[in-house]
Write an enzyme that holds these catalytic residues in place. Structure first.
Site, PDB file in Angstrom:
ATOM      1  N   TYR B 110       0.837  -1.203   0.000  1.00 27.28           N
ATOM      2  CA  TYR B 110       0.000   0.000   0.000  1.00 27.28           C
ATOM      3  C   TYR B 110       0.866   1.245   0.000  1.00 27.28           C
ATOM      4  O   TYR B 110       1.929   1.279   0.630  1.00 27.28           O
ATOM      5  CB  TYR B 110      -0.888   0.045   1.245  1.00 27.28           C
ATOM      6  N   TYR B 149      -0.503  -9.963   1.018  1.00 27.19           N
ATOM      7  CA  TYR B 149       0.561  -9.353   1.816  1.00 27.19           C
ATOM      8  C   TYR B 149       0.487  -9.822   3.264  1.00 27.19           C
ATOM      9  O   TYR B 149      -0.574 -10.194   3.761  1.00 27.19           O
ATOM     10  CB  TYR B 149       0.502  -7.827   1.741  1.00 27.19           C
ATOM     11  N   ARG B 159      -2.850 -11.640   4.227  1.00 25.22           N
ATOM     12  CA  ARG B 159      -4.153 -11.326   3.638  1.00 25.22           C
ATOM     13  C   ARG B 159      -4.244 -11.896   2.238  1.00 25.22           C
ATOM     14  O   ARG B 159      -3.294 -11.788   1.457  1.00 25.22           O
ATOM     15  CB  ARG B 159      -4.371  -9.801   3.528  1.00 25.22           C
ATOM     16  N   HIS B 162      -7.145  -8.643  -2.249  1.00 23.16           N
ATOM     17  CA  HIS B 162      -8.485  -8.082  -2.052  1.00 23.16           C
ATOM     18  C   HIS B 162      -8.524  -6.626  -2.462  1.00 23.16           C
ATOM     19  O   HIS B 162      -7.500  -5.941  -2.515  1.00 23.16           O
ATOM     20  CB  HIS B 162      -8.932  -8.217  -0.594  1.00 23.16           C
ATOM     21  N   HIS B 164     -10.788  -3.159  -1.318  1.00 20.04           N
ATOM     22  CA  HIS B 164     -11.761  -2.599  -0.376  1.00 20.04           C
ATOM     23  C   HIS B 164     -12.828  -1.832  -1.151  1.00 20.04           C
ATOM     24  O   HIS B 164     -12.504  -1.094  -2.092  1.00 20.04           O
ATOM     25  CB  HIS B 164     -11.075  -1.623   0.581  1.00 20.04           C
TER      26      HIS B 164
END
Lengths: 208, 244
Positions: B110, B149, B159, B162, B164
């Site tokens: 991110y 990640y 995780r 995905h 959001h």
């Protein structure tokens, strides 16, 4: 009634996670250039009717620590008690008031801050009057389903006695968690509304 | 005043399909979960109405994560188109609704100051986008497939890939944030955040399906993700006359 033959289910919630500001407030999070201004951060239009007020509060976890990675959304009626957007049966509402604002709590104190107008009296779906209030919706890492709550104003204590929500909460200490306190000083009113997610003084949250 | 007909109240939210507040396997929930039960009092005008965001807020690249953080090239990674419909529980389309989305880059990183994963940033990938559903509730956006990640929870938790999603409907009671997963990802069933949802069938509604028909020749694969928000009664809510 609509036929419910084709029933689907609302998608389950998942936490907004630690990077919610990337999606909801990218400029705030340091991602410049995708779009010029974060949604809900433009303040109140000068042409909007009503008394200007500020609402500030800290978001606090069950250990007493500030929650610094949340987003708090505000949704409220205009100064006449009409929700913007054109679907409130009470009228069209103030065309210069959006009723919506967003704030990050990314300060050392986990503080959110809104500039808005004092909302008018609004109504439940069944017609009962509610004392003036703003709806808040809170998402963050560790919150699995966004939390709805309301901020009421201390000057309206007479109306609070018959408010459908406040009058329903049996423990006055719990009802008090929904009423802001007015900060000192002259001029534009500033209200403090701390939100405690858990433990002593836990804020009342709503299952809407 | 006499009431004017508008749309009715929302059906009760089925909390058995949502995660409870306290889910110890997702450790951050421990101190961020209310202990008191939430209070139900019926819906107010504020729950039945919602902010309206017109197309005027959107720029031409808001729904194009391949281009909206262009610093001299396209992002690295598998190019995909994500599309679907925004519906309510009666399968009615929800038009004119704002959808916001955010994600890691193809390496699982991110663009955020608190990110702790060693994978590299991509100079051409910001990771956020938004769009407004059309008259039939449809939406679509371009991006790269995010990578999985690791994250600080239990030792070595990862995780699944995905995206959001933040969703506005036509009532603030419909406000929802969730995550979309990708068909066939084995990490879905090892993830403590996915596992906060108690119902396996409900989890499966968050998994986008590979959509080969929607793939673009020599350009991008496609995934299909239909989104369902709370439904509402078609009977109006009416204000009682003054004095009643």
């Amino acid at each position: 009634m609509a036929s419910r033959d084709e029933t689907l289910h609302e998608l389950p919630s998942q936490t907004a996670g630690p990077y919610v500001h990337i999606g909801l407030m990218p400029n705030f999070s340091g991602i410049a250039g995708c779009w010029p201004q974060d949604l809900g951060t433009g303040g109140v239009d000068k042409r909007a009717k009503g008394e200007r007020i500020g609402v500030v509060g800290r978001l606090i976890d069950g250990g007493g620590a500030p929650v610094r990675d949340a987003v708090v959304e505000l949704w409220q009626a205009d100064s006449d008690g009409v929700y913007p957007g054109g679907t409130d049966p009470r009228g069209k509402g103030d065309p210069h008031f959006s009723g919506f604002a967003r704030s990050a709590t990314d300060t050392p104190d986990g503080e959110f801050r809104f500039e808005t107008v004092r909302p008018g009296v609004v109504h439940m779906a069944d017609g009962r009057a509610c004392a003036p209030h703003a709806d808040l919706w809170i998402v963050a890492r560790g919150i699995n389903l966004g939390l709805h709550t309301r901020v009421y104003f201390p000057e309206d204590s007479a109306a609070h006695a018959t408010d459908p929500l406040l009058a329903r909460i049996e423990d006055p200490r719990r009802a008090a968690t929904l009423v802001a306190t007015r900060e000192g000083g002259e001029g534009r009113p500033l209200y403090r509304f701390d939100v405690r997610l858990q433990g002593d003084g836990e804020t009342v949250f709503l299952d809407v | 005043m006499s009431g004017t007909a508008t749309k009715g109240t929302f059906y009760r939210r089925d909390r058995d399909r949502h995660p409870p507040a306290l889910t110890p396997q997702y450790r951050t929930s421990t101190l961020r979960s209310p202990r008191f039960a939430p209070i139900s009092l019926g819906q107010s005008a504020g729950d039945l109405t919602a902010p309206v965001f017109g197309h005027s807020i959107l720029g031409p690249r808001d729904d194009d994560l391949l281009k909206n953080y262009d610093h001299g090239g396209d992002p690295i990674g598998q190019r995909i188109v994500v599309s679907g419909r925004l519906l309510d529980e009666d399968a009615r389309p929800v038009p004119g609704a704002l959808i916001e989305f955010w994600q890691a880059n193809a390496a699982g990183r991110y663009r955020h100051k608190r990110e702790g994963y060693v994978a590299p940033l991509d100079p051409n990938f910001g990771g956020c986008g938004r769009c407004i559903t059309d008259d039939e509730g449809r939406y679509s956006f371009r991006t790269v497939k995010p990578g999985p990640y690791p994250w600080p929870n239990r030792l070595n938790d990862w995780r699944p890939a995905h995206i959001h999603f933040s969703l506005f409907g036509h009532g603030f009671a419909q406000r929802l944030i969730t995550q979309m997963y990708f068909e066939g990802d084995p990490l879905i069933w090892a993830c403590p955040i996915v596992a906060t949802i108690p119902d396996r069938e409900a989890i499966e509604t968050l998994i986008a399906k590979l959509d080969l028909r929607g793939a673009l020749h020599m350009d991008a694969l496609a995934y299909r993700f239909d989104i369902v928000l709370r439904g509402r009664r078609s009977t109006p809510f009416e204000n009682k006359k003054e004095g009643n």
